[in-house]
Design a protein around this motif. Sequence first.
Motif, short mmCIF file in Angstrom:
data_model
loop_
_atom_site.label_atom_id
_atom_site.label_comp_id
_atom_site.label_asym_id
_atom_site.label_seq_id
_atom_site.Cartn_x
_atom_site.Cartn_y
_atom_site.Cartn_z
N GLU A 1 33.46 37.61 46.47
CA GLU A 1 34.69 37.00 46.90
C GLU A 1 34.62 35.86 47.63
OE1 GLU A 1 37.09 38.93 45.97
OE2 GLU A 1 38.78 37.84 46.78
N SER B 1 38.50 41.53 47.23
CA SER B 1 39.69 40.93 47.76
C SER B 1 40.27 41.67 49.22
CB SER B 1 40.73 40.82 47.06
OG SER B 1 40.45 39.85 45.79
N GLN C 1 38.98 39.91 52.14
CA GLN C 1 40.12 38.69 52.45
C GLN C 1 40.89 39.11 53.66
OE1 GLN C 1 42.24 36.30 49.67
NE2 GLN C 1 40.65 36.52 48.07
N PHE D 1 47.02 36.02 39.22
CA PHE D 1 46.48 36.78 39.94
C PHE D 1 47.64 36.99 41.06
CE2 PHE D 1 42.37 35.11 38.73
CZ PHE D 1 42.01 36.18 37.81
N ARG E 1 36.12 50.51 39.30
CA ARG E 1 37.22 50.78 38.32
C ARG E 1 36.85 51.88 37.38
NH1 ARG E 1 38.85 44.17 37.36
NH2 ARG E 1 38.91 44.00 39.63
N HIS F 1 38.21 45.60 44.12
CA HIS F 1 37.81 44.29 44.12
C HIS F 1 37.36 44.08 45.35
CE1 HIS F 1 42.47 42.59 44.40
NE2 HIS F 1 42.07 43.76 45.23
N GLY G 1 37.45 34.32 38.56
CA GLY G 1 38.70 33.96 38.76
C GLY G 1 39.25 33.26 40.14
N CYS G 2 40.26 32.51 40.09
CA CYS G 2 40.37 31.73 41.52
C CYS G 2 41.80 31.16 41.55
CB CYS G 2 39.43 30.50 41.59
SG CYS G 2 39.58 29.30 40.52
N GLN H 1 30.79 42.32 43.05
CA GLN H 1 31.74 41.01 43.18
C GLN H 1 31.33 40.35 44.14
OE1 GLN H 1 36.01 42.12 43.15
NE2 GLN H 1 36.11 41.89 41.02
N ALA I 1 40.91 30.65 46.98
CA ALA I 1 40.05 31.87 46.90
C ALA I 1 39.42 32.18 45.55
CB ALA I 1 40.92 33.19 47.12
N PHE I 2 38.25 32.76 45.29
CA PHE I 2 37.73 33.11 44.12
C PHE I 2 36.91 34.03 43.96
CE2 PHE I 2 33.38 31.81 45.60
CZ PHE I 2 33.84 31.13 46.67
N GLY I 3 36.80 34.83 43.04
CA GLY I 3 36.09 36.21 42.86
C GLY I 3 35.30 36.26 41.47
N GLN J 1 43.92 47.07 37.47
CA GLN J 1 42.86 47.50 37.95
C GLN J 1 43.16 49.12 37.82
OE1 GLN J 1 42.44 45.62 41.75
NE2 GLN J 1 42.24 43.58 40.77
N PHE K 1 47.69 37.28 44.15
CA PHE K 1 47.38 36.98 45.35
C PHE K 1 46.83 35.28 45.39
CE2 PHE K 1 43.18 38.24 43.64
CZ PHE K 1 43.43 39.57 43.14
N THR K 2 47.05 34.77 44.32
CA THR K 2 46.62 33.26 44.26
C THR K 2 48.03 32.82 43.33
OG1 THR K 2 45.23 33.56 42.38
CG2 THR K 2 44.32 33.12 44.58
N1 PHE Z 1 39.99 39.88 42.96
C1 PHE Z 1 40.11 39.46 41.57
C2 PHE Z 1 39.58 40.39 40.37
O1 PHE Z 1 38.81 41.49 40.79
C3 PHE Z 1 39.35 37.90 41.53
C4 PHE Z 1 39.82 37.03 42.21
C5 PHE Z 1 39.62 36.75 43.56
C6 PHE Z 1 40.82 35.94 41.71
C7 PHE Z 1 40.13 35.78 44.15
C8 PHE Z 1 41.40 34.97 42.28
C9 PHE Z 1 40.84 34.90 43.66
O2 PHE Z 1 39.77 40.53 39.41
#
Ligand code: PHE
Length: 330
Positions: free
Chosen positions: A203, A164, A167, A242, A188, A162, A276-277, A201, A297-299, A148, A244-245
């Motif tokens: 999230e 995130s 969260q 990722f 970015r 992002h 992404g998740c 985004q 989580a997802f984004g 990033q 964080f996941t």
């Molecule tokens: N934050 C990630 C991104 O910007 C997306 C993401 C969010 C992935 C949450 C997994 C869980 O690419």
Amino acid sequence: MKEWIEKIESADSIEALENLRIEILGKKGFLTKEFARLKDIPNEEKKAFAQDLNTKKIEITNALESKKEILEKIELNKKLEAERIDVSRFNNKLTCGAVHPVVDTMDKIISYFQNLNFAVEEGPLVEDDFHNFEALNLPKYHPARDMQDTFYNKDYSLLRTHTSPVQIRTMLAQKPPIRMIAPGTVFRRDYDITHTPMFHQIEGLVVDDSDKISFSNLKHVMEEFLKHMFGNVEVRFRPSFFPFTEPSAEVDISCVFCKGDGCRVCSHTGWIEILGCGIVDQNVFKAVGYEDMSGYAFGMGIERVAMLIHNIGDLRSLFESDLRLLGQFK
Ligand code: PHE
């Protein structure tokens, strides 16, 4: 005298009437001159002469006043007529604005998740290292930070890369269970046909006891959401990474999809990455002081979704404020 009264009665504007008044009663006016003659009149005639003049003056003043009233009424009516508004008229040339396709797409995604009982959370655009990286299991010097390209400020605060960090902020402020989405602007250092330095985004985060969270649950929610947005698409989960996941996945939708007015083709591979998740990494829970919790989580990027829905080829065109593009979304 009769002549003056006639002139007054036939005056056709307030201006003409005022000129007459000056001609009669002004400093050099005809009646004023008559009054001046009074001193030369023999004494025995003075009284009659003066009385006659006064009667004339009253007559003329009355005539002037009543004519003025009439003329004023006429002028007012003319003015009202000129400014008249036809409230029943339908102005079909009215140019009204349209909701920007990014906002419109964002609203659609938000209301989809609100119907599933997700709360909407927000966070600041200027973030610190802890919320944007550190607490999301991205320690300093971690190579994944290169994923990033970040805008840093002089004071080492940064523009969030992002959504995130929301969260983290939500988990620090609330107790589990948590069921939230966080829509918003992110930044970015990137600029090409599919990237702008500012974009948006959404999230999502769900935290609960471990028996209530599973990857298959996440998968189902993502599949249903994507079918809602894009119609009858195929959805593909690819293993990914990722910080964080863990495990993490990237989700693709099949590219030839049909909804409403026809089918759209979006890439030569037949698939396009849409979000992404993953299952929340335990290190993230450690950073916010949660114990014995599970979560997913997802984004996703909103512009990407808007581009697919509306068949827009160049992401940058969404931010050029070109009415030829925006006018199509009325
Ligand atoms: N934050 C990630 C991104 O910007 C997306 C993401 C969010 C992935 C949450 C997994 C869980 O690419």
